[in-house]
Motif scaffolding. Structure first.
Motif, PDB file in Angstrom:
ATOM      1  N   SER A 174       0.804  -1.233   0.000  1.00 27.14           N
ATOM      2  CA  SER A 174       0.000   0.000   0.000  1.00 27.14           C
ATOM      3  C   SER A 174       0.835   1.281   0.000  1.00 27.14           C
ATOM      4  CB  SER A 174      -0.928   0.003   1.222  1.00 27.14           C
ATOM      5  OG  SER A 174      -0.164  -0.202   2.392  1.00 27.14           O
ATOM      6  N   ALA A 175       2.139   1.161   0.229  1.00 29.72           N
ATOM      7  CA  ALA A 175       2.966   2.378   0.346  1.00 29.72           C
ATOM      8  C   ALA A 175       3.797   2.622  -0.915  1.00 29.72           C
ATOM      9  CB  ALA A 175       3.888   2.237   1.550  1.00 29.72           C
ATOM     10  N   ASP A 176       4.000   3.915  -1.248  1.00 27.15           N
ATOM     11  CA  ASP A 176       4.843   4.278  -2.401  1.00 27.15           C
ATOM     12  C   ASP A 176       6.314   4.123  -2.055  1.00 27.15           C
ATOM     13  OD1 ASP A 176       2.551   5.172  -3.779  1.00 27.15           O
ATOM     14  OD2 ASP A 176       2.657   7.109  -2.725  1.00 27.15           O
ATOM     15  N   ILE A 177       6.623   4.378  -0.794  1.00 25.13           N
ATOM     16  CA  ILE A 177       8.014   4.432  -0.349  1.00 25.13           C
ATOM     17  C   ILE A 177       8.004   4.215   1.163  1.00 25.13           C
ATOM     18  CG2 ILE A 177       7.936   6.981  -0.042  1.00 25.13           C
ATOM     19  CD1 ILE A 177      10.856   7.032  -1.162  1.00 25.13           C
ATOM     20  N   GLY A 178       9.124   3.753   1.725  1.00 24.54           N
ATOM     21  CA  GLY A 178       9.188   3.575   3.172  1.00 24.54           C
ATOM     22  C   GLY A 178      10.421   4.253   3.746  1.00 24.54           C
ATOM     23  N   VAL A 179      10.327   4.611   5.020  1.00 28.59           N
ATOM     24  CA  VAL A 179      11.497   5.165   5.727  1.00 28.59           C
ATOM     25  C   VAL A 179      11.654   4.385   7.020  1.00 28.59           C
ATOM     26  CG1 VAL A 179      12.587   7.201   6.762  1.00 28.59           C
ATOM     27  CG2 VAL A 179      11.032   7.499   4.818  1.00 28.59           C
ATOM     28  N   THR A 180      12.830   3.802   7.236  1.00 30.46           N
ATOM     29  CA  THR A 180      13.106   3.176   8.519  1.00 30.46           C
ATOM     30  C   THR A 180      14.180   3.980   9.236  1.00 30.46           C
ATOM     31  OG1 THR A 180      13.765   1.178   9.704  1.00 30.46           O
ATOM     32  CG2 THR A 180      14.688   1.430   7.495  1.00 30.46           C
ATOM     33  N   GLY A 181      13.940   4.261  10.512  1.00 27.60           N
ATOM     34  CA  GLY A 181      14.811   5.156  11.287  1.00 27.60           C
ATOM     35  C   GLY A 181      14.069   6.458  11.510  1.00 27.60           C
ATOM     36  N   MET A 182      13.304   6.499  12.601  1.00 27.89           N
ATOM     37  CA  MET A 182      12.476   7.690  12.883  1.00 27.89           C
ATOM     38  C   MET A 182      13.184   8.633  13.849  1.00 27.89           C
ATOM     39  SD  MET A 182       9.628   7.700  11.150  1.00 27.89           S
ATOM     40  CE  MET A 182      10.550   7.095   9.755  1.00 27.89           C
ATOM     41  N   GLY A 183      14.505   8.805  13.659  1.00 22.71           N
ATOM     42  CA  GLY A 183      15.244   9.773  14.459  1.00 22.71           C
ATOM     43  C   GLY A 183      15.001  11.184  13.921  1.00 22.71           C
ATOM     44  N   VAL A 184      15.915  12.087  14.260  1.00 19.66           N
ATOM     45  CA  VAL A 184      15.778  13.499  13.864  1.00 19.66           C
ATOM     46  C   VAL A 184      15.521  13.631  12.355  1.00 19.66           C
ATOM     47  CG1 VAL A 184      17.107  15.651  13.652  1.00 19.66           C
ATOM     48  CG2 VAL A 184      17.237  14.302  15.755  1.00 19.66           C
ATOM     49  N   MET A 185      16.357  12.985  11.555  1.00 21.82           N
ATOM     50  CA  MET A 185      16.284  13.174  10.100  1.00 21.82           C
ATOM     51  C   MET A 185      15.212  12.300   9.453  1.00 21.82           C
ATOM     52  SD  MET A 185      18.474  15.477   9.212  1.00 21.82           S
ATOM     53  CE  MET A 185      18.782  15.273   7.465  1.00 21.82           C
ATOM     54  N   GLY A 186      15.149  11.029   9.871  1.00 22.38           N
ATOM     55  CA  GLY A 186      14.229  10.094   9.233  1.00 22.38           C
ATOM     56  C   GLY A 186      12.777  10.517   9.401  1.00 22.38           C
ATOM     57  N   LYS A 187      12.459  10.962  10.611  1.00 23.09           N
ATOM     58  CA  LYS A 187      11.073  11.380  10.882  1.00 23.09           C
ATOM     59  C   LYS A 187      10.677  12.530   9.939  1.00 23.09           C
ATOM     60  CE  LYS A 187       9.978  14.155  14.420  1.00 23.09           C
ATOM     61  NZ  LYS A 187       9.673  14.622  15.778  1.00 23.09           N
ATOM     62  N   ASN A 188      11.567  13.503   9.821  1.00 31.49           N
ATOM     63  CA  ASN A 188      11.217  14.663   9.000  1.00 31.49           C
ATOM     64  C   ASN A 188      11.228  14.363   7.504  1.00 31.49           C
ATOM     65  OD1 ASN A 188      10.578  16.172  11.159  1.00 31.49           O
ATOM     66  ND2 ASN A 188      12.299  17.600  11.026  1.00 31.49           N
ATOM     67  N   VAL A 213      10.745   0.558  -2.528  1.00 31.63           N
ATOM     68  CA  VAL A 213      11.783   1.568  -2.248  1.00 31.63           C
ATOM     69  C   VAL A 213      11.779   1.816  -0.747  1.00 31.63           C
ATOM     70  CG1 VAL A 213      12.626   3.899  -2.677  1.00 31.63           C
ATOM     71  CG2 VAL A 213      11.351   2.723  -4.457  1.00 31.63           C
ATOM     72  N   ALA A 214      12.912   1.495  -0.100  1.00 30.68           N
ATOM     73  CA  ALA A 214      13.003   1.701   1.354  1.00 30.68           C
ATOM     74  C   ALA A 214      14.202   2.587   1.686  1.00 30.68           C
ATOM     75  CB  ALA A 214      13.151   0.359   2.064  1.00 30.68           C
ATOM     76  N   ILE A 215      13.922   3.681   2.367  1.00 29.82           N
ATOM     77  CA  ILE A 215      14.994   4.599   2.794  1.00 29.82           C
ATOM     78  C   ILE A 215      15.439   4.223   4.206  1.00 29.82           C
ATOM     79  CG2 ILE A 215      15.446   6.987   3.513  1.00 29.82           C
ATOM     80  CD1 ILE A 215      13.708   7.957   1.248  1.00 29.82           C
ATOM     81  N   ILE A 216      16.760   4.172   4.397  1.00 28.28           N
ATOM     82  CA  ILE A 216      17.318   3.935   5.731  1.00 28.28           C
ATOM     83  C   ILE A 216      17.866   5.260   6.242  1.00 28.28           C
ATOM     84  CG2 ILE A 216      19.138   2.754   7.012  1.00 28.28           C
ATOM     85  CD1 ILE A 216      19.209   0.627   4.862  1.00 28.28           C
ATOM     86  N   MET A 217      17.504   5.643   7.478  1.00 31.69           N
ATOM     87  CA  MET A 217      18.056   6.877   8.058  1.00 31.69           C
ATOM     88  C   MET A 217      18.521   6.577   9.480  1.00 31.69           C
ATOM     89  SD  MET A 217      18.741   9.624   6.719  1.00 31.69           S
ATOM     90  CE  MET A 217      19.067  11.357   6.804  1.00 31.69           C
ATOM     91  N   VAL A 218      19.633   5.833   9.570  1.00 32.28           N
ATOM     92  CA  VAL A 218      20.189   5.486  10.884  1.00 32.28           C
ATOM     93  C   VAL A 218      21.675   5.847  10.893  1.00 32.28           C
ATOM     94  CG1 VAL A 218      18.519   3.581  11.087  1.00 32.28           C
ATOM     95  CG2 VAL A 218      20.847   3.083  10.341  1.00 32.28           C
ATOM     96  N   GLN A 219      22.351   5.599  12.005  1.00 27.87           N
ATOM     97  CA  GLN A 219      23.767   5.925  12.102  1.00 27.87           C
ATOM     98  C   GLN A 219      24.598   5.144  11.083  1.00 27.87           C
ATOM     99  OE1 GLN A 219      22.004   5.951  14.957  1.00 27.87           O
ATOM    100  NE2 GLN A 219      22.564   7.945  15.780  1.00 27.87           N
ATOM    101  N   ALA A 220      25.684   5.791  10.629  1.00 26.48           N
ATOM    102  CA  ALA A 220      26.591   5.130   9.683  1.00 26.48           C
ATOM    103  C   ALA A 220      27.287   3.958  10.374  1.00 26.48           C
ATOM    104  CB  ALA A 220      27.626   6.133   9.183  1.00 26.48           C
ATOM    105  N   GLY A 221      27.811   3.041   9.557  1.00 27.37           N
ATOM    106  CA  GLY A 221      28.610   1.935  10.092  1.00 27.37           C
ATOM    107  C   GLY A 221      27.776   0.698  10.350  1.00 27.37           C
ATOM    108  N   ALA A 222      28.009   0.080  11.533  1.00 23.40           N
ATOM    109  CA  ALA A 222      27.398  -1.220  11.825  1.00 23.40           C
ATOM    110  C   ALA A 222      25.870  -1.154  11.816  1.00 23.40           C
ATOM    111  CB  ALA A 222      27.897  -1.717  13.181  1.00 23.40           C
ATOM    112  N   ALA A 223      25.293  -0.054  12.317  1.00 27.48           N
ATOM    113  CA  ALA A 223      23.829   0.062  12.356  1.00 27.48           C
ATOM    114  C   ALA A 223      23.268   0.008  10.935  1.00 27.48           C
ATOM    115  CB  ALA A 223      23.416   1.358  13.050  1.00 27.48           C
ATOM    116  N   THR A 224      23.916   0.729  10.021  1.00 27.03           N
ATOM    117  CA  THR A 224      23.452   0.738   8.622  1.00 27.03           C
ATOM    118  C   THR A 224      23.569  -0.659   8.013  1.00 27.03           C
ATOM    119  OG1 THR A 224      24.025   3.068   8.400  1.00 27.03           O
ATOM    120  CG2 THR A 224      23.839   1.817   6.357  1.00 27.03           C
ATOM    121  N   ASP A 225      24.703  -1.325   8.256  1.00 26.99           N
ATOM    122  CA  ASP A 225      24.873  -2.682   7.708  1.00 26.99           C
ATOM    123  C   ASP A 225      23.776  -3.610   8.229  1.00 26.99           C
ATOM    124  OD1 ASP A 225      27.042  -2.895   5.865  1.00 26.99           O
ATOM    125  OD2 ASP A 225      28.423  -2.451   7.498  1.00 26.99           O
TER     126      ASP A 225
END
Ligand SMILES: NC(=O)C1=CN([C@@H]2O[C@H](COP(=O)(O)OP(=O)(O)OC[C@H]3O[C@@H](n4cnc5c(N)ncnc54)[C@H](OP(=O)(O)O)[C@@H]3O)[C@@H](O)[C@H]2O)C=CC1
Ligand SMILES: O=C(CO)[C@H](O)[C@H](O)COP(=O)(O)O
Length: 484
Positions: free
Chosen positions: A10-24, A77-89
């Protein structure tokens, strides 16, 4: 509130990571009419977005990664907005293991471009698109329109690009978003953007320090001067921010806020990455490097404490013409800033050659004109310069900018000399001037260095009058030159 299972596809796109940047970013997508699936490791954050902003558009909250991926329409299409490095992997793997051929994973965090290249190659093997995508503009930009720098395949951009362009900042109707180039190109350009950000912030800091120490001006008076500069060539977001910070009075102490902030600059690593990469590619990004080292120096309490007694070496200032000095500092700031941008663009050129990226520097300047932290009026002229000559060897060689630098030179030299004479550090002002003098010199002492290298290591040298490489048999009696 437990999150219900969302309707599949049902979604056009997704965002995972609802921190400062992901939420906005998710809110920005929803506000632009996209149906956005949202997910966060800690589900309460996902719930909060719906509770606080649910009326802004269509959010499809998911309590688990299974539900999140299932809610995306194909190709996903899924956007990741989390910390770089191990979290992203870790998040990439969670997504990839649930996705199908042709789906697109977009990392909008500040990842190191070499990690992005590695991830892109690995996911390509699995039939997935991986897009390393720089996003700049901070919390407010993510919501109201950031500058967006996506890399990855051209095919992925066809699906992703229109959505990103719709939420980016716009200048004269043009989006501040374009396909930068293959695999890690987007994250590379974002890294250089941040490196330039470091240099830009440092030159404003050096101007502030000189005006304060030389003229004894208060932060509020310097804010007024900066506000005036912000009406002209130096018009930029970072100048605007500096005015706000310098004007702020601390409620607790009644002092200027800048006087109660500990003078130790933090850094999350993008300036260091830019400098390290430039060293590897052999590109002199002296402004960015010095700005990064200046943050390091400021955050070295042991060394600073150990050198405190050296303070008496500083000479008193006696500026006769206050207005002329202020204008000199403005010119030094402008010229040093230009050098930092010029060097940053050279680094992008070198990386494009090294990694086979087809990056348009004119487009990069164009998408930095709004939305991002280094947005500035002069980027309009930078765009014009690279559009006129895509292979411009150096920005300060463009005739418009060259004239500006030549006009600034007397002021710039005075400021650098005076700062040295009075013991005020101005590492980016002075190294940028040295870069300018170095790059314009007919002959450099590098010839002597080549001679030294040949002497102690038989590293050979080239001659100005013949082809080939040569070596002097330094250890022999007749010290004959031979062709190597
Ligand atoms: N802040 C800024 O101005 C800018 C930041 N960026 C980049 O954006 C990215 C996110 O930054 P920002 O929004 O500020 O960060 P925040 O600290 O606000 O949010 C971090 C997010 O990452 C999630 N997270 C952390 N570790 C993991 C993990 N191991 N598995 C799953 N989720 C995890 C957190 O989830 P949880 O709630 O469960 O902890 C949270 O949602 C970073 O790469 C940053 O460099 C880019 C441009 C500007
Ligand atoms: O990416 C950004 C802006 O473009 C971030 O604000 C960046 O993380 C700031 O870097 P640092 O914390 O190293 O000063």
């Amino acid at each position: 509130m437990a999150l219900a299972t969302p309707t599949p596809s049902s979604a056009d796109i997704g965002v995972t990571g609802m921190g400062v940047m992901g939420k906005n970013l998710a809110r920005n997508l929803a506000r632009h009419g996209h149906k956005v699936a949202i997910h966060n490791r800690t589900a309460s954050r996902t719930e909060a977005v719906v509770a606080e902003h649910g009326e802004e558009g269509t959010f499809i909250p998911a309590g688990s990664m299974d539900d999140f991926v299932a809610s995306l329409s194909s190709p996903r299409v899924a956007i990741i907005m989390v910390q770089a490095g191990a979290a992203t992997d870790a998040v990439i793997e969670e997504l990839a293991s649930r996705m199908d051929e042709g789906d697109i994973i977009v990392d909008c965090g500040n990842a190191l471009f070499s990690d992005t290249r590695r991830r892109e190659a690995a996911l390509r093997e699995r039939g997935l698109h991986f897009v390393g995508c720089g996003v700049s503009g901070g919390e407010e930009g993510a919501l109201l329109g950031p500058s967006i720098m996506p890399g990855g395949s051209v095919e992925s951009y066809k699906r992703l690009g229109p959505m990103l362009e719709s939420i980016s900042a716009h200048v004269d109707g043009e989006p501040c978003c374009t396909h930068v180039g293959a695999d890690g190109a987007g994250h590379f350009v974002k890294m250089v953007h941040n490196g330039i950000e470091y240099a830009d912030m440092q030159v404003i800091g050096e101007a502030y320090d000189l005006l304060r120490r030389a003229l004894g001006l208060t932060p509020a008076e310097i804010a007024d001067i900066f506000a005036e500069w912000n009406e002209g060539d130096l018009d930029s977001y970072l100048m605007e921010v500096s005015v706000e910070v310098l004007r702020r009075v601390d409620a607790r102490s009644g002092k200027p806020l800048v006087d109660v902030i500990v003078d130790a600059a933090g850094q999350k690593g993008t300036g260091a990455w830019t400098t390290q990469t430039a060293l590897t590619l052999g590109v002199p990004v002296t402004g960015i490097g010095e700005a990064t080292f200046a943050r390091g120096l400021s955050s070295s309490p042991v060394q600073r404490e150990g050198a405190r007694e050296f303070a008496a070496e500083a000479a008193d200032w006696d500026v006769q013409d206050r207005d002329a000095f202020i204008e000199d500092v403005r010119q030094a700031l402008y010229a040093s800033k230009l050098v930092a941008y010029s060097q940053g663009f050279n680094l992008i050129q070198a990386a494009a050659a090294e990694y086979g990226w087809d990056i348009s520097l004119g487009d990069m300047a164009r998408i930095w004109r709004a939305g991002c932290i280094i947005r500035a009026r002069f980027l309009g002229e930078v765009t014009r310069a690279y559009e006129a000559n895509a292979d411009l060897p150096l920005l300060i060689g463009d005739s418009y900018f060259h004239h500006k630098v030549v006009a600034a030179l007397p002021s710039w030299r005075r400021v650098v000399s005076l700062s040295a004479l009075h013991g005020v550090p101005a590492p980016v002002f002075s190294s940028s001037l040295s870069y300018y003098d170095g790059v314009r010199s007919d002959r450099l002492p590098a010839a002597l260095i080549q001679g030294q290298r040949d002497y102690f290591g038989a590293h050979t040298y080239k001659r100005v009058d013949s082809e080939g490489s040569f070596h002097v048999l330094w250890a022999t009696e007749d010290r004959k030159e031979v062709e190597a």
